[in-house]
Structure formats: structure tokens, C-alpha cells
Design an enzyme around this catalytic site. Structure first.
Site, PDB file in Angstrom:
ATOM      1  N   LEU A 103       0.826  -1.209   0.000  1.00 49.50           N
ATOM      2  CA  LEU A 103       0.000   0.000   0.000  1.00 49.50           C
ATOM      3  C   LEU A 103       0.863   1.263   0.000  1.00 49.50           C
ATOM      4  CD1 LEU A 103      -3.034   0.947   0.227  1.00 49.50           C
ATOM      5  CD2 LEU A 103      -2.539   1.328   2.636  1.00 49.50           C
ATOM      6  N   HIS A 327     -16.460  -0.017   2.865  1.00 45.05           N
ATOM      7  CA  HIS A 327     -16.615   0.864   1.704  1.00 45.05           C
ATOM      8  C   HIS A 327     -18.088   1.039   1.293  1.00 45.05           C
ATOM      9  CE1 HIS A 327     -12.365   0.507   1.617  1.00 45.05           C
ATOM     10  NE2 HIS A 327     -12.254  -0.514   0.786  1.00 45.05           N
TER      11      HIS A 327
HETATM   12  N1  NDP Z   1      -2.568  -3.222  -0.229  1.00 45.02           N
HETATM   13  C1  NDP Z   1      -3.766  -2.686  -0.434  1.00 45.02           C
HETATM   14  O1  NDP Z   1      -4.220  -2.510  -1.564  1.00 45.02           O
HETATM   15  C2  NDP Z   1      -4.601  -2.275   0.727  1.00 45.02           C
HETATM   16  C3  NDP Z   1      -4.138  -2.438   2.022  1.00 45.02           C
HETATM   17  N2  NDP Z   1      -4.912  -2.016   3.061  1.00 45.02           N
HETATM   18  C4  NDP Z   1      -4.441  -2.153   4.429  1.00 45.02           C
HETATM   19  O2  NDP Z   1      -3.250  -1.400   4.567  1.00 45.02           O
HETATM   20  C5  NDP Z   1      -2.342  -2.039   5.449  1.00 45.02           C
HETATM   21  C6  NDP Z   1      -1.053  -2.308   4.719  1.00 45.02           C
HETATM   22  O3  NDP Z   1      -1.310  -3.098   3.585  1.00 45.02           O
HETATM   23  P1  NDP Z   1      -0.153  -3.722   2.689  1.00 45.02           P
HETATM   24  O4  NDP Z   1       0.844  -2.696   2.358  1.00 45.02           O
HETATM   25  O5  NDP Z   1      -0.824  -4.458   1.624  1.00 45.02           O
HETATM   26  O6  NDP Z   1       0.474  -4.739   3.718  1.00 45.02           O
HETATM   27  P2  NDP Z   1       1.810  -5.572   3.607  1.00 45.02           P
HETATM   28  O7  NDP Z   1       1.484  -6.987   3.864  1.00 45.02           O
HETATM   29  O8  NDP Z   1       2.561  -5.239   2.374  1.00 45.02           O
HETATM   30  O9  NDP Z   1       2.581  -5.074   4.906  1.00 45.02           O
HETATM   31  C7  NDP Z   1       3.176  -3.795   5.026  1.00 45.02           C
HETATM   32  C8  NDP Z   1       4.517  -3.954   5.724  1.00 45.02           C
HETATM   33  O10 NDP Z   1       4.294  -4.416   7.052  1.00 45.02           O
HETATM   34  C9  NDP Z   1       5.330  -5.326   7.421  1.00 45.02           C
HETATM   35  N3  NDP Z   1       4.710  -6.609   7.776  1.00 45.02           N
HETATM   36  C10 NDP Z   1       4.013  -7.430   6.979  1.00 45.02           C
HETATM   37  N4  NDP Z   1       3.582  -8.501   7.657  1.00 45.02           N
HETATM   38  C11 NDP Z   1       4.014  -8.359   8.917  1.00 45.02           C
HETATM   39  C12 NDP Z   1       3.888  -9.116  10.105  1.00 45.02           C
HETATM   40  N5  NDP Z   1       3.204 -10.256  10.128  1.00 45.02           N
HETATM   41  N6  NDP Z   1       4.468  -8.662  11.229  1.00 45.02           N
HETATM   42  C13 NDP Z   1       5.130  -7.508  11.223  1.00 45.02           C
HETATM   43  N7  NDP Z   1       5.283  -6.742  10.116  1.00 45.02           N
HETATM   44  C14 NDP Z   1       4.736  -7.147   8.990  1.00 45.02           C
HETATM   45  C15 NDP Z   1       6.230  -5.484   6.224  1.00 45.02           C
HETATM   46  O11 NDP Z   1       7.327  -4.606   6.380  1.00 45.02           O
HETATM   47  P3  NDP Z   1       8.720  -5.044   7.008  1.00 45.02           P
HETATM   48  O12 NDP Z   1       8.856  -6.515   6.910  1.00 45.02           O
HETATM   49  O13 NDP Z   1       9.741  -4.303   6.221  1.00 45.02           O
HETATM   50  O14 NDP Z   1       8.642  -4.566   8.415  1.00 45.02           O
HETATM   51  C16 NDP Z   1       5.413  -4.997   5.081  1.00 45.02           C
HETATM   52  O15 NDP Z   1       6.169  -4.417   4.053  1.00 45.02           O
HETATM   53  C17 NDP Z   1      -3.055  -3.292   5.929  1.00 45.02           C
HETATM   54  O16 NDP Z   1      -3.711  -3.004   7.119  1.00 45.02           O
HETATM   55  C18 NDP Z   1      -4.054  -3.560   4.824  1.00 45.02           C
HETATM   56  O17 NDP Z   1      -5.156  -4.269   5.282  1.00 45.02           O
HETATM   57  C19 NDP Z   1      -6.116  -1.400   2.859  1.00 45.02           C
HETATM   58  C20 NDP Z   1      -6.607  -1.214   1.611  1.00 45.02           C
HETATM   59  C21 NDP Z   1      -5.926  -1.664   0.436  1.00 45.02           C
HETATM   60  O1  LIG Z   2      -9.803  -1.783   0.659  1.00 46.38           O
HETATM   61  C1  LIG Z   2      -9.666  -2.450  -0.341  1.00 46.38           C
HETATM   62  O2  LIG Z   2      -9.851  -1.851  -1.529  1.00 46.38           O
HETATM   63  C2  LIG Z   2      -9.317  -2.413  -2.710  1.00 46.38           C
HETATM   64  C3  LIG Z   2     -10.054  -1.735  -3.853  1.00 46.38           C
HETATM   65  O3  LIG Z   2      -9.756  -0.378  -3.853  1.00 46.38           O
HETATM   66  P1  LIG Z   2      -9.868   0.436  -5.211  1.00 46.38           P
HETATM   67  O4  LIG Z   2      -9.652   1.836  -4.795  1.00 46.38           O
HETATM   68  O5  LIG Z   2      -8.795  -0.082  -6.111  1.00 46.38           O
HETATM   69  O6  LIG Z   2     -11.209   0.179  -5.765  1.00 46.38           O
HETATM   70  C4  LIG Z   2      -9.496  -3.907  -2.759  1.00 46.38           C
HETATM   71  O7  LIG Z   2      -8.793  -4.424  -3.867  1.00 46.38           O
HETATM   72  C5  LIG Z   2      -8.939  -4.509  -1.495  1.00 46.38           C
HETATM   73  O8  LIG Z   2      -9.222  -5.894  -1.484  1.00 46.38           O
HETATM   74  C6  LIG Z   2      -9.545  -3.893  -0.275  1.00 46.38           C
HETATM   75  O9  LIG Z   2      -8.836  -4.314   0.877  1.00 46.38           O
END
Ligand code: NDP
Ligand SMILES: O=C1O[C@H](COP(=O)(O)O)[C@@H](O)[C@H](O)[C@H]1O
Length: 579
Positions: A103, A327
């Protein structure tokens, strides 16, 4: 000027005392009434630095100037007017916690750059990435530079702007539960802040199981001593009423509600923001906005790709928690709420909570669930959900759901609010469809043919892609006869507003910096949202209801049609004549 002396009220101000954060450090500070003198810098110099920048009159999303919002009408915590020089003396640091993640790379750094590119960020800003991955500043810059883009219509100076932005980006590697590591971050932040009033925004872009660890460390070791400290928390906020309540209680050990910015990025989307404008600033819609004229409201989300790499997270949540409970429900609340007293955050959120609390908890009989299965088409094969190596074999987690919700109030009694959300469907789309009732005693009934449903008016807000608002009307086909068809009065954004639409994260980041909470979720909203879904989710899981399988890339399970038919409605997105 003393800034650390007393606990602050719940208002948003640029000069929130550090005691605004509830932690050991601030208890100490408020007990001993420590004051941190602000260093003074030459006014002339500050003014010249600020020349020509937009930030001095930044507007938050509800139109309030940034400074008026964050400085609480230009007063400091004690009601003393804050001079322009003092405003410009403050610094803003944005720490992206989880900077190595998906993200952060995909959305947060690009949104920050877009704000910088358009001069929305203040003069003295710094961006820090924080994560466990060992990186140095240069490596962070290399990592994020690949995802930064300039507005399509404004590519001038793009490279220069990127370089300038990247020079403001720094990295600190640390553990999420280590107060020591956050103390080190604090020291680095202080160096950048150079003794000025420091405002600190932390974006928790990390898995939810470490939210509390980070908030504790931020609260105890890295909060601002003389400015505000705010924390943006990503979803999921728990997975049911209990875990969400527990998370809220834990966060509130270290932060006040006003410091917590629970993000739902759909609230930052242009068309969602426009929903209230459409309703409350046009005379033609609001009189129709009730059970008297509206037959059903449909909130539809579909993606044409599967969980792809996020299966581990997704399997613990499923589509209902991932999309519907937040959402789509947020859009529903904005759609159905009564007119707020004003556009102030609390007035708007009060109305949203009222709607949510007027709703009937969702019944299992009003939900259908599906899961995508593998599929081959034109020589290409598409995997099943359970083919994802991070998903447990035999998982029953829904990747698709349809649900019928009802609002028990005078305006909406009996109107089905149908939700449909799915991954790995035939298209990517998010929209709100308002289906109006049939025209009574219609003069032209015979010209419609037998299918009266085909003749109902429908107002569609296409949130994405190709943002649009269109109204499906019955119209005479030009010619000597009397043939009617359905045509669209179409406001296609790309035609009307050629400018690129900012990403939702840009708006929300800007609002968090401005202390504007209208587009963030208040804890009582969250409680009300979970109360609607939790009993049904528990039953779904206890009864181990098997999802209906649908082919990857299809329109989803047929069960969704039966659910709509139960309420005498058809899904509007399946009509096939969308604009
Ligand atoms: N990706 C998306 O499209 C969306 C994500 N979100 C929310 O945003 C947040 C971040 O998402 P996203 O970037 O996909 O998450 P990631 O799984 O990529 O995790 C982000 C960072 O957190 C650290 N991490 C991952 N897993 C663990 C663990 N088990 N314990 C400790 N550190 C960990 C890692 O960094 P490092 O190892 O360097 O510390 C990783 O790069 C989440 O809460 C997700 O639900 C919400 C909407 C959309
Ligand atoms: O929060 C989330 O949103 C994305 C979709 O977001 P969008 O802005 O690309 O429509 C979804 O893919 C993801 O599963 C969910 O965690």
C-alpha cells in the site's frame, strides 16, 4: 509561548499540547507543567520562503482553509492569536509505518508526491519511511521513485519535482514493538524539525495485529512535544464487534479519538464526495430521495482480478469484511443520511451514525456468498481462489457476496439496499444505482412493451472507472412514429472535466494534515457498522456455509439474482445498456 501545559479539549488545533497524547511521557509533562519555548526565526526570512506556495491557503475537503482548521481559527491552544510567521515556522513530518509494503508503494508515497507536485504540502515537510526491512535513505528513494507519477496533463518539471520530493524522504529501520527504535526515529525527526513547532502524522500501513504496538511506541516515544500528533489507521478495524471494540480501547490507551484517523479510502473518491453535493445542492434530487419514489438502491463493487498475493490477509476477512462492512456501507450511510446541520465533521458523522443505527442487522437469509473457481478461456487459464498458495486448502472464505439491507426509518422503510461485491469478476467497477418506481398510469405504457422494469428511471453514480453520473430516462426515438427507448443523460467526467482526478489517498492525506475528520470513521460509526454485520458473519462461519462457486472472470453466482428477485428487483448493472 507555552505549549505543553494542559490537556486539550477535543478540538483540532495545530498547537495541541503534547499532553493531548495520553501516555507516560505526557502525563509527566502535564504533571510538571513543562513548557517548551519556541525558537524564533526571522519573520522576513520565513515570509520569503513561503512566497507563492499554495499551502498558506490550503483547503481541506469541506472547503475550510487548512490553516483555519488546523489552527482552530488562528488561535493557539490558549486562545492567543497565532501570527502568520508562527504558522510558517511549524514543520510537518509524515511517517509511513510499513513503508516497504504494498500500500505504501502503490498509494501513499505516490499520493504524497502528487500533493507535493501540486504545492499542497507545507514549506517545511519531511517524509519518513519506517519498517523492519533494512534500507537506507537512498534505497528508500530508489524503491519509491518507480511508483511516483506526475499528472498526465502537467508533466512539466516532472523529473525536477521528483528529485526535490525524494530529497525530503528519509528512512528509519526498526521493529514495530520497539520503543527504542521509535526513540531513534524521534531523534531523527527532531533533527529535521530543527526546533520548530513540530506536527507529526503517522500513517499505519501495516497489518492490523501490530497497530497497537506501533501506536504505543509512537505515543510513548515519538509524539510531538509542541505540536499535534495524528495517526492514520488503515483498515481492517477488527473483524467483528468484539475485536473492533478491543482495538478501539487499546488505541485509546495511547491516543484520544481526535488523534485517530480511521481511513476508508472510498470516502476520498471523487464521486463519493460528490454524492452529498448532488443530493443537497440540486433541488431536483432531494425531493425524490425516499421510499415514495425510490424502489431500490444498489451498491455494486467488482474487480476483474483475484486476491493475487493478498490471499493470506484476505482469507481471514473475506469480501464482506473487506468491502461491504466498510466501503459500501459508508457510501450507503452518505446516501441515506438526513441533511446534516452543516458540513462540519461531527454534524456529518452524527447523521451517518443515525442511519447506521436505524438499520436492521443483516440476516443470513438476506445474504448469498460465492467463491471463484479456476477457469480457462481462449487458451488462458485463470486460477481458483484456493489455488493461491497463501490460502488454506478447502477455504470457505467468500470472494463474492450479495446482501439486502434495510433502514428502519420513515424515509427508507421497506426499500431494499442491495449490495454486491466480488473479486475475479468480468469487470472492474464500483457504482451506486438508484432505481426509481414505475411511472403510475403511464400514458406511454403500451410503448414500453411488457417489461415495465425496463422503463424505470435509474440514476447511476459510477465511482470508477470512467467516473460518471447518468440518469436513464425514457425518450422518444426521433421519427414519425412513437417509439420510445431508454437513453442516458450523461455527465461523463472525462468529457466535462478533462483534468485528471486526484487519487482518494491525496484527499484523505490532505484532510488528515488539516485536522479535518469528516471523511474518517468515528468510533461510534464503526461500532454501528460492526453491529449490523457481526451476527450474520458469526452464523455464516459457525454454520460453515459453503460459497457458491463461480468461474473466474464471470458475472458471479446466480444466487445474487434470486436475492434481488426476492425483493422484486433486478440488478441494474446486468441490463447491458450502460453508457
Ligand atoms: N494493499 C492494499 O491494496 C490495501 C491495504 N490495506 C491495508 O493497509 C495495510 C497495509 O497493507 P499492505 O501494504 O498491503 O500490507 P503488507 O502486507 O505489504 O505489509 C506492510 C509492511 O508491514 C510489514 N509486515 C508485513 N507482515 C508483517 C507481520 N506479520 N508482522 C510484522 N510486520 C509485517 C512489512 O514490512 P517489514 O517486513 O519491512 O517490516 C510490510 O512491508 C493493511 O492493514 C491492509 O489491510 C487497505 C486497503 C488496500
Ligand atoms: O480496501 C480495499 O480496496 C481495494 C479496492 O480499492 P480500489 O480503490 O482499487 O477500488 C481492494 O482491492 C482490497 O481488497 C480492499 O482491501
Amino acid at each position: 509561548m507555552a505549549t505543553n501545559s494542559s490537556p486539550c479539549s477535543s478540538s483540532s488545533t495545530n498547537f495541541l499540547p503534547s499532553s493531548y497524547i495520553k501516555n507516560e511521557r505526557t502525563v509527566l509533562l502535564s504533571r510538571f507543567v513543562v513548557t517548551v519555548p519556541r525558537k524564533s526565526t526571522g519573520v522576513t526570512q520565513i515570509h520569503s520562503r513561503a512566497q507563492g506556495r499554495k499551502y498558506s491557503h490550503i483547503k481541506s475537503s469541506n472547503g475550510h482553509p487548512l490553516n483555519a482548521v488546523s489552527l482552530k481559527d488562528g488561535l493557539d491552544g490558549k486562545g492567543i492569536p497565532v501570527s502568520e510567521a508562527e504558522k510558517e515556522e511549524s514543520t510537518l513530518s509524515i511517517t509511513v509505518v510499513g513503508a516497504s509494503g504494498d500500500l505504501a508503494k502503490k498509494k501513499i508515497f505516490p499520493a504524497l508526491f502528487a500533493l507535493f507536485y501540486e504545492d499542497w504540502l507545507p514549506e517545511n515537510f519531511t517524509v519518513f519511511g519506517y519498517a523492519r526491512t533494512k534500507l537506507n535513505d537512498e534505497e528508500l528513494r530508489n524503491m519509491i521513485s518507480g511508483t511516483l507519477t506526475c499528472r498526465v496533463n502537467q508533466r512539466e518539471n516532472c523529473e525536477d519535482k521528483m528529485d526535490q520530493f525524494l530529497k525530503r524522504c528519509f528512512y528509519h529501520a526498526g521493529q514495530y514493538d520497539s520503543e527504542g527504535d521509535f526513540s531513534e526515529l524521534d531523534s531523527k525527526l527532531k533533527v529535521k524539525e530543527a526546533g520548530k513547532v513540530s506536527n507529526r502524522l503517522f500513517y499505519l500501513s501495516i497489518p492490523p495485529n501490530i497497530f497497537v504496538d506501533v501506536v504505543r511506541s509512537v505515543g510513548l516515544r515519538a509524539s510531538s512535544l509542541n505540536g499535534w500528533t495524528r495517526v492514520i489507521v488503515e483498515k481492517p478495524f477488527g473483524r467483528d464487534s468484539e475485536s473492533s471494540g478491543e482495538l478501539t480501547r487499546s488505541l485509546k490507551q495511547y491516543l484520544t479519538e481526535d488523534q485517530i484517523f480511521r481511513i476508508d479510502h472510498y470516502l476520498g473518491k471523487e464521486l463519493v464526495e460528490n454524492l452529498s453535493v448532488l443530493r443537497f445542492s440540486n433541488l431536483v434530487f432531494e425531493p425524490l430521495w425516499s421510499r415514495d419514489y425510490i424502489r431500490s438502491v444498489q451498491l455494486i463493487f467488482s474487480e476483474d482480478f483475484g486476491t493475487e498475493g493478498r490471499g493470506g490477509y484476505f482469507d481471514n476477512y473475506g469480501i464482506i469484511r473487506d468491502i461491504m462492512q466498510n466501503h459500501l456501507l459508508q457510501i450507503l450511510a452518505l446516501f441515506a443520511m438526513e441533511t446534516p446541520v452543516s458540513l462540519d465533521a461531527e454534524d456529518v458523522r452524527n447523521e451517518k451514525v443515525k442511519v447506521l443505527r436505524s438499520m436492521k442487522p443483516l440476516k443470513l437469509g438476506d445474504v448469498i456468498v460465492g467463491q471463484y473457481k479456476g477457469h480457462s478461456k481462449s487458451g488462458r487459464s485463470y486460477p481458483a481462489y484456493t489455488d493461491d498458495p497463501t490460502v488454506p486448502k478447502g477455504s470457505l472464505t467468500p470472494t463474492f457476496a450479495a446482501a439486502a439491507l434495510f433502514i428502519n426509518n420513515a424515509r427508507w422503510d421497506g426499500v431494499p439496499f442491495l449490495m454486491k461485491a466480488g473479486k475475479a469478476l468480468h469487470t472492474r467497477r464500483a457504482e451506486v444505482r438508484v432505481q426509481f418506481r414505475h411511472v403510475p398510469g403511464n400514458l406511454y405504457k403500451r410503448n414500453f412493451g411488457t417489461d415495465l422494469d425496463m422503463a424505470t428511471n435509474e440514476l447511476v453514480l459510477r465511482v470508477q472507472p470512467d467516473e460518471a453520473i447518468y440518469l436513464r430516462i425514457n425518450n422518444k426515438v426521433p421519427g414519425l412514429g412513437m417509439r420510445l427507448d431508454r437513453s442516458n443523460l450523461n455527465l461523463l467526467y472525462s468529457a466535462r472535466y478533462p483534468r485528471e482526478i486526484p487519487d482518494a489517498y491525496e484527499r484523505l492525506l490532505l484532510d488528515a494534515m488539516a485536522g479535518e475528520r469528516r471523511l474518517f470513521i468515528r468510533s461510534d460509526e464503526l461500532d454501528a457498522a460492526w453491529a449490523l454485520f457481526t451476527p450474520m458473519l458469526k452464523e455464516l462461519e459457525e454454520k460453515k456455509i459453503a460459497p457458491e462457486l463461480y468461474p473466474h472472470g464471470s458475472r458471479g453466482p446466480v444466487g445474487a439474482h434470486y436475492l434481488a428477485a426476492k425483493y422484486n428487483v433486478r440488478w441494474g448493472d446486468l441490463g447491458g445498456d450502460d453508457s
